[in-house]
Design an enzyme around this catalytic site. Structure first.
Site, short mmCIF file in Angstrom:
data_model
loop_
_atom_site.label_atom_id
_atom_site.label_comp_id
_atom_site.label_asym_id
_atom_site.label_seq_id
_atom_site.Cartn_x
_atom_site.Cartn_y
_atom_site.Cartn_z
N ALA A 264 0.83 -1.18 -0.01
CA ALA A 264 -0.05 0.25 0.03
C ALA A 264 0.97 1.22 0.14
CB ALA A 264 -0.88 -0.16 1.12
N GLU A 267 2.50 1.27 -4.01
CA GLU A 267 1.44 1.08 -5.24
C GLU A 267 0.30 2.20 -5.59
OE1 GLU A 267 0.48 -1.38 -8.66
OE2 GLU A 267 2.06 -1.63 -7.12
N SER A 269 0.43 5.35 -4.20
CA SER A 269 0.98 6.54 -4.88
C SER A 269 1.49 6.54 -6.32
CB SER A 269 2.26 6.80 -3.62
OG SER A 269 1.69 7.13 -2.34
N CYS A 375 -7.61 4.44 3.73
CA CYS A 375 -6.25 4.16 3.39
C CYS A 375 -5.70 5.10 4.54
CB CYS A 375 -5.65 4.95 2.14
SG CYS A 375 -4.09 4.86 1.78
N GLU A 384 3.51 12.74 -0.96
CA GLU A 384 4.54 12.53 -2.03
C GLU A 384 4.25 12.78 -3.37
OE1 GLU A 384 5.62 8.04 0.05
OE2 GLU A 384 4.23 8.00 -1.52
#
Length: 426
Positions: A264, A267, A269, A375, A384
């Site tokens: 998580a 992937e 991002s 999330c 990010e």
């Protein structure tokens, strides 16, 4: 008229429509991969927001209101069986998987309260606003270094490979405590894990994937052992410290959590950045403007999350008989909950097929899920993406999509990951 000559009763029209719409859900077809909204979501909203797929033995829930209804009641719509395959694993495959630990203990996403609550509280300490904000200088350094390498390299670029995966991999590796040079191998093992659930992979391919997944578990077991003996400033060591004593996590529980967290962590991002780059580079004026306009970049990010959510769907299982929008759902049924479809619900997002940077309610999207399984790293992912796009724009102001480049997504039941973002500079 004899009994044999009596006409066959006509099927219920609403049920027939649910089956017809369910048949449009073809996640491994090229048409669906290219645009699930036009091939399935829009039709589902118009004809049967709760459809049924005989192929997947599942009810398909697509409207924003119905998806929220499912997500707000984890006791009724359980996540505990999320990793059960649609078709049971063959005995040989099970035997191969059981050379490691299979099934793994529940992780964060295939878990229900109260076990899920304890685990999420533990992991949430790594993603507090203060912790995430403190990571920005390190993320900026990673992004700047990667962008500078691209600016100094060949003019032809593939941004998924060269940037969007590398940046979040560097970040999550540093956070968790995994050597960055090991990340390509870990990603390959992660991919093996998902191949186990891919109905398009043959039995030989799944046996090879099982070997990879067992190797992945052994890698983590060895790394956890090292951290027990010699703690470091990373998440693995923090988890070990946090659960010392009677309530400590077993090695198998640690592995289960780390498998999910690492995946998580990069992937979602990477996929989001790839989709966002198509939107930004597809309009050179937009790419120019986001260099000076942080609010515009944020709006583009949120609209990309709406239109191309990295996680498109998650299954749930009913713990008792219920109804969704008048459709009877039996106990133990699979309910596929489509975040991606909810984001195209015209009742919430007018003109949903349009990329609208001025959408007033864009924040209502479910691009990061919602509820107890939303999330955990959403704020880190947004950071990010913001820092990554700013670094790319500063180093490569003349970046553009390669001639003939078009959106193409990897086949997947759950995810929306661009296959490639071909670009050129100069």
């Amino acid at each position: 008229m004899t009994d044999d000559a009596r006409p066959t009763p006509s099927p219920d029209p609403a049920e027939a429509e649910r089956l017809a719409v369910g048949g449009l859900f073809q996640p491994f077809s090229p048409v669906y991969q290219e645009d699930p909204a036009r091939s399935f979501y829009v039709e589902a909203h118009a004809r049967a927001p709760v459809a049924y797929s005989p192929q997947f033995f599942a009810y398909l829930v697509t409207s924003h209101a119905d998806v929220m209804h499912v997500l707000r009641d984890p006791a009724l719509f359980s996540s505990a069986r999320l990793l059960e395959p649609v078709v049971p694993f063959a005995p040989e495959l099970l035997a191969r998987l059981q050379k490691g630990t299979f099934p793994l203990p529940p992780g964060l996403f295939n878990n229900d309260p109260p076990s899920h609550t304890r685990a999420r509280l533990l992991f949430s300490k790594a993603f507090t606003p203060t912790r995430v904000a403190a990571m920005e200088p390190q993320i900026r350094r990673f992004a700047g270094e990667l962008a500078a390498e691209l600016a100094a390299g060949p003019p032809e670029l593939e941004l998924m490979r060269d940037f969007t995966f590398k940046l979040p991999m560097k970040v999550i590796a540093a956070l968790v405590g995994v050597p960055y040079e090991d990340m390509p191998q870990l990603k390959a093992w992660q991919d093996d894990w998902f191949r186990l659930y891919d109905p398009t992979v043959d039995e030989a391919g799944k046996l090879a994937a099982a070997d990879g997944f067992v190797a992945y578990q052994r890698y983590y077991a060895e790394l956890i052992g090292k951290r027990r003996a010699q703690p470091a400033d990373d998440l693995i060591s923090a988890l070990l410290r946090a659960r010392e004593g009677e309530d400590s996590l077993t090695t198998e529980e640690m592995i289960s959590h780390l498998v999910v967290l690492l995946f998580a962590g990069y992937e979602t991002s990477a996929s989001l950045m790839g989709s966002l780059l198509f939107a930004l580079l597809g309009e050179p004026e937009l790419w120019r403007r986001v260099g000076e306009d942080a609010a515009l970049l944020q709006a583009a990010t949120e609209e990309t999350l709406r239109m191309h959510a990295s996680v498109q769907m998650e299954p749930r299982h009913t713990t008792r008989a219920t109804a969704i929008s008048g459709v009877e759902i039996p106990a133990g049924a699979t309910v596929m909950t489509f975040f991606g479809a909810a984001n195209y619900d015209a009742h919430v997002f007018p003109d949903p097929l349009r990329f609208d940077l001025n959408r007033p309610n864009g924040a209502r999207h479910l691009g990061f899920g919602w509820g107890i399984h939303s999330c955990l790293g959403a704020s880190l992912a947004r950071l990010e993406v913001r820092v990554g796009m700013q670094a790319l724009r500063a180093a490569l102001p003349d970046l553009r999509l390669a001639e003939g480049a078009r959106r193409s997504y990897l086949p997947s039941l759950f995810f929306r990951t661009p296959a490639a973002v071909p670009a050129v500079r100069g």
